[in-house]
Design a protein around this motif. Structure first.
Motif, PDB file in Angstrom:
ATOM      1  N   GLU A  49       0.831  -1.211   0.000  1.00 16.30           N
ATOM      2  CA  GLU A  49       0.000   0.000   0.000  1.00 16.30           C
ATOM      3  C   GLU A  49       0.860   1.253   0.000  1.00 16.30           C
ATOM      4  O   GLU A  49       0.533   2.247  -0.649  1.00 16.30           O
ATOM      5  N   LEU A  50       1.938   1.189   0.733  1.00 11.07           N
ATOM      6  CA  LEU A  50       2.836   2.344   0.766  1.00 11.07           C
ATOM      7  C   LEU A  50       3.408   2.613  -0.613  1.00 11.07           C
ATOM      8  O   LEU A  50       3.461   3.754  -1.078  1.00 11.07           O
ATOM      9  N   LYS A  51       3.855   1.559  -1.271  1.00 13.82           N
ATOM     10  CA  LYS A  51       4.453   1.724  -2.592  1.00 13.82           C
ATOM     11  C   LYS A  51       3.434   2.213  -3.616  1.00 13.82           C
ATOM     12  O   LYS A  51       3.755   2.974  -4.524  1.00 13.82           O
ATOM     13  N   GLY A  53       0.929   4.082  -2.902  1.00  9.23           N
ATOM     14  CA  GLY A  53       0.405   5.383  -2.481  1.00  9.23           C
ATOM     15  C   GLY A  53      -1.002   5.328  -1.951  1.00  9.23           C
ATOM     16  O   GLY A  53      -1.719   6.322  -1.971  1.00  9.23           O
ATOM     17  N   LYS A  54      -1.449   4.155  -1.459  1.00 10.50           N
ATOM     18  CA  LYS A  54      -2.830   3.997  -1.017  1.00 10.50           C
ATOM     19  C   LYS A  54      -2.962   3.887   0.498  1.00 10.50           C
ATOM     20  O   LYS A  54      -4.061   3.750   1.018  1.00 10.50           O
ATOM     21  N   PHE A  55      -1.834   3.932   1.187  1.00 14.22           N
ATOM     22  CA  PHE A  55      -1.910   3.774   2.639  1.00 14.22           C
ATOM     23  C   PHE A  55      -2.516   5.026   3.256  1.00 14.22           C
ATOM     24  O   PHE A  55      -2.107   6.134   2.963  1.00 14.22           O
ATOM     25  N   ASN A  56      -3.522   4.835   4.141  1.00 16.40           N
ATOM     26  CA  ASN A  56      -4.206   5.974   4.747  1.00 16.40           C
ATOM     27  C   ASN A  56      -4.609   5.618   6.173  1.00 16.40           C
ATOM     28  O   ASN A  56      -5.102   4.519   6.428  1.00 16.40           O
ATOM     29  N   ARG A 213      -0.426  16.190   5.853  1.00 19.17           N
ATOM     30  CA  ARG A 213       0.021  14.900   5.342  1.00 19.17           C
ATOM     31  C   ARG A 213       1.408  14.610   5.906  1.00 19.17           C
ATOM     32  O   ARG A 213       2.276  15.469   5.879  1.00 19.17           O
ATOM     33  N   LYS A 214       1.577  13.408   6.398  1.00 21.49           N
ATOM     34  CA  LYS A 214       2.906  13.047   6.869  1.00 21.49           C
ATOM     35  C   LYS A 214       3.588  12.194   5.811  1.00 21.49           C
ATOM     36  O   LYS A 214       2.925  11.511   5.016  1.00 21.49           O
ATOM     37  N   ILE A 216       5.001   9.339   3.724  1.00 27.06           N
ATOM     38  CA  ILE A 216       4.746   7.910   3.692  1.00 27.06           C
ATOM     39  C   ILE A 216       5.959   7.131   4.213  1.00 27.06           C
ATOM     40  O   ILE A 216       5.835   6.089   4.846  1.00 27.06           O
ATOM     41  N   VAL A 219       6.078   5.675   7.791  1.00 25.31           N
ATOM     42  CA  VAL A 219       5.217   4.593   8.258  1.00 25.31           C
ATOM     43  C   VAL A 219       5.986   3.333   8.648  1.00 25.31           C
ATOM     44  O   VAL A 219       5.724   2.756   9.711  1.00 25.31           O
ATOM     45  N   PHE A 251      12.019   3.099   1.426  1.00 31.37           N
ATOM     46  CA  PHE A 251      11.487   4.051   2.390  1.00 31.37           C
ATOM     47  C   PHE A 251      12.547   4.536   3.372  1.00 31.37           C
ATOM     48  O   PHE A 251      12.257   4.910   4.503  1.00 31.37           O
TER      49      PHE A 251
END
Length: 775
Positions: A49-51, A53-56, A213-214, A216, A219, A251
């Protein structure tokens, strides 16, 4: 990197560690443990999800820390004060803000005084940025004690009192004093608790970081920290955290980003990371672990260890307000604390953090270089207030010089007085009364020497300092007064630099002196009469509010020029009332060292001794050096007058000096060489060992009489020593040193001994420096 590859690498790392010696395996245990958690904590779906761009995150996690409990902990919570936090300061609403608290029988503590301490602590250790955080709100408990009408009246009363207390505070934008939440903690459905909760949520929405926004890239590290917390890892090194950061491939944070990440996590209270030199090598993953560490030495008597030697450490701490480094480490070697701090490096880190946050106060001279302190003041243990006669104006009135440091732009942090006291303790020891050190809450009484006392105390926005002579203000040494001022001003400057750095205001070019004003003065009509130092420099007298004219001569002692060894041309000598005083034995030493042999016999004749008497003294004390013979002559003159019931006054000495054209020699009896203050060290405040005193006489010359007097012994005691050890100089010197150590009215420190040796100018200083200050 796949999970299987990562696990394979960790297995390889374990095999490499197993081949190391056992000691190195122990040292690397924490890193291997942390590395294992890394492999288990980063889930592939989260990484994906991080890669993509969907992590929320849809939930804002929040930590709640309850500081209730032992009163011993009241002044330790700066460990947990965070810049982005909201602080609810609670007090017992059933007894009021200004009623003495029964929990503090030693002193006049009230809810108001404790709330003031808390507000200043929060704002001293948090940045003073343009945003509103941190925020402080107030809540009163025990609302169930009152009927509805009384409750409303009480709530209004507390609101008005808190507004009066804090509306003019320098940092009042952080203080919500317009409403007090009056809660009933026994009722889970209490409406005021719900209102307080809603208010805290509303404050959270006002945070400038809310909705931001922090990165990514944060995380993975946040997940690692969360996993390590769940597995009860409490502290890790910064190097280990960097190792974990670098294992995340896509990351990875660079050094600047990594440092920013740690500071932000600290500001949220997730971790403790102090970005200051010397304490930035470790990270506390579980701030609550610090509570357990504090329990090792800050705890009530019912929780003391059962082992006698450990219980004695606690008793000594509570009696004297200080603890040695070795005793602290003994307490930390107990199993519950040793598990948190597995080796010396962890213990040293925690020690420096506690010093940084004023839980421990380190005696030091505030100069460059690492301190070698072994004793630490523990302000949170000191709750006893100074006794009523601590500053009895009737007693100290005409014998006291005063200097005041007035804070102009800062609230006085509660620990500031202890930092100043700790600085003074490097040079002058605490006075003891009834076997107890005179260390109190925000005040202390120190012994400068046998005849001079130093009081330091906080009064509102003022740091008040009082120097009192046992006999008269006329006998205060200007060199000593100036040295005290220089010592405390330097300390205050450096202390304020620390707090200003915490406020985010400090820069290299900042003139810290503008944050305080200096006033000097005297005690008049049982009050302290102060005048700005800048005014004293320009005038010879001032008229106070009582219409009394005060001379600036003695207040100017605080800024006396110690480099000027001779009297200025304007010097008129001692004032008439000073000449009525009786010279002490130390005054005789100063005179004996100054007056040349060529005029000394004439000086004695003008005093009232005959030539025959002088010749007899020369014969009897021929083996005691020139100064020794002159000293005994002055002593014989004193005995001769006392035998005739005639007074011994400084005026008689002054008249005799005038007759031999040496009138200004009298002024010099108050002069002191204070250069040893520059090498003052906490180690020199220890009592010298008998073995050292036994060897010391071999390193000093023939100064039995002078040394005895400088150490505070009487002529009678010195004569006894010379009689018992006739013509054996080394035995005489050792006996003098032994008597001093056993009978001194103030703590017989190494530093005090060095000062006495310096005054006799007979050697021994190099020996003591090598013995006690050599690395």
């Amino acid at each position: 990197m796949s999970t299987e590859t990562e696990k394979s690498n960790i297995t390889k790392l374990k095999n490499q560690e197993a081949s190391k010696p056992e000691g190195e395996q122990r040292k690397s245990f924490q890193r291997r443990q942390v590395s294992d958690y890394t492999a288990l904590s980063i889930h592939k779906d989260v990484l994906k999800e991080l890669k993509d761009g969907k992590f929320n995150m849809e939930i804002a996690p929040s930590d709640l820390v309850d500081f209730g409990g032992q009163r011993s902990f009241d002044m330790t919570h700066q460990l947990f004060i965070q810049q982005k936090g909201t602080f609810v300061l609670m007090f017992d609403g059933s007894i009021g803000l200004y009623e003495p608290l029964k929990e503090y029988p030693q002193g006049n503590f009230t809810a108001a005084s404790i709330l003031t301490h808390w507000v200043n602590s929060v704002l001293a250790y948090c940045g003073d940025s343009d945003d509103k955080m941190p925020m402080i709100v107030f809540a009163a408990t025990h609302s169930d004690y009152f009927e509805e009408k009384v409750l409303k009246r009480k709530a209004k009363q507390y609101t008005e009192e808190l507004t009066k207390m804090f509306s003019i505070h320098k940092h009042n934008k952080h203080i919500v004093c317009g409403r007090v939440f009056f809660i009933n903690a026994t009722n889970p459905k209490d409406l005021e608790i719900k209102n307080l909760t809603a208010d805290l949520v509303e404050i959270a929405f006002q945070q400038p970081t809310w909705g931001e926004r922090k990165p990514i890239a944060w995380v993975p590290l946040e997940l690692v920290i969360s996993e390590m917390k769940s597995r009860d890892v409490k502290l890790i090194t910064k190097a280990e955290m960097k190792f974990l950061n670098e294992s995340h491939n896509d990351f990875v944070l660079n050094d600047i980003q990594f440092e920013h990440f740690l500071k932000i996590q600290h500001s949220f209270g997730k971790i403790l990371y102090f970005a200051f030199p010397g304490i930035d090598d470790f990270i506390v993953l579980q701030p609550v672990a610090m509570v357990n560490i504090l329990l090792s030495f800050v705890t009530d008597e019912c929780f003391w260890p059962r082992k006698k030697h450990l219980a004695k450490i606690h008793k000594d701490l509570h009696d004297g307000g200080s603890i040695t480094k070795s005793d602290l480490f003994q307490l930390w070697n107990q199993k519950p604390f040793n598990e948190i701090m597995p080796d010396e490096n962890y213990k040293k880190y925690i020690l420096q953090v506690l010093i940084h946050l004023d839980v421990l106060i380190e005696p030091k001279r505030h100069k460059e270089g690492q301190s070698m302190a072994n004793d630490y003041l523990v302000p949170c243990i000191v709750k006893t207030t100074a006794p009523a006669n601590f500053l009895d104006k009737d007693v100290v009135g005409d014998r006291t010089l005063c200097i005041a440091y007035e804070m102009t732009d800062l609230a006085v942090p509660s620990a500031l007085s202890f930092k100043l006291i700790a600085t003074a303790l490097v040079v002058w020891p605490l006075k003891e009364e009834n076997g107890r050190p005179c260390l109190y809450y925000q005040s202390a009484l120190l012994n400068v020497d046998e005849r001079n006392e130093l009081r330091i105390m906080i009064e509102g926005q003022h740091v008040m300092v009082y120097l009192t002579n046992a006999e008269s203000i006329h006998l205060i040494s200007p060199d000593v007064a100036a040295s005290i001022q220089e010592c405390l001003t330097l300390a205050l400057t450096n202390i304020l630099k620390f707090y200003l750095q915490s406020f985010g205001k400090f820069s290299v070019d900042l003139d810290v002196s503008r944050f305080f004003n200096i006033k000097v003065g005297l005690i008049c009509h049982r009050e302290v009469c102060l005048v700005p130092l800048s005014d004293v420099k320009l005038q010879k007298e001032w008229t106070c509010k009582h219409e009394v004219k005060h001379q600036t001569k003695y207040p100017m002692y605080w800024i006396f020029d110690k480099t000027n060894e001779l009297c200025p041309t304007s010097c008129k000598g001692f004032e008439s009332d000073a000449l009525d005083l009786t010279p002490n034995d130390q005054h005789f030493v100063r005179l004996a060292k100054q007056i040349e042999v060529s005029v000394f016999d004439q000086f004695l004749i003008h005093l009232g001794l005959t030539t025959a008497e002088w010749e007899g003294i020369v014969y009897q004390y021929d083996g005691n050096g020139e100064v020794g013979k002159k000293l005994m002559a002055l002593y014989e003159w004193k005995k001769k007058r006392e035998a005739k019931l005639q007074p011994v006054k400084l005026k008689l000495v002054s008249n005799a000096l005038i007759e031999v054209d040496r009138q200004h020699y009298l002024c010099q009896i108050l002069r002191e060489n204070t250069c040893l203050i520059d090498i003052a060290d906490s180690r020199l405040q220890e009592i010298p060992a008998d073995e050292v005193l036994n060897r010391l006489p071999k390193h000093i010359g023939n100064c039995v009489i002078q040394l005895g007097i400088e150490l505070g012994l009487s002529f009678y005691s010195i004569e006894e020593t010379m009689h018992n050890h006739f013509k054996d100089m080394y035995s005489q010197l050792y006996d003098i040193l032994k008597k001093w150590k056993q009978s001194s009215s103030i703590k017989p420190t190494i530093y005090r001994l060095m000062v006495a040796l310096q005054r006799t100018d007979s050697g021994g200083l190099a020996f003591l420096r090598e013995e006690y200050l050599h690395p």
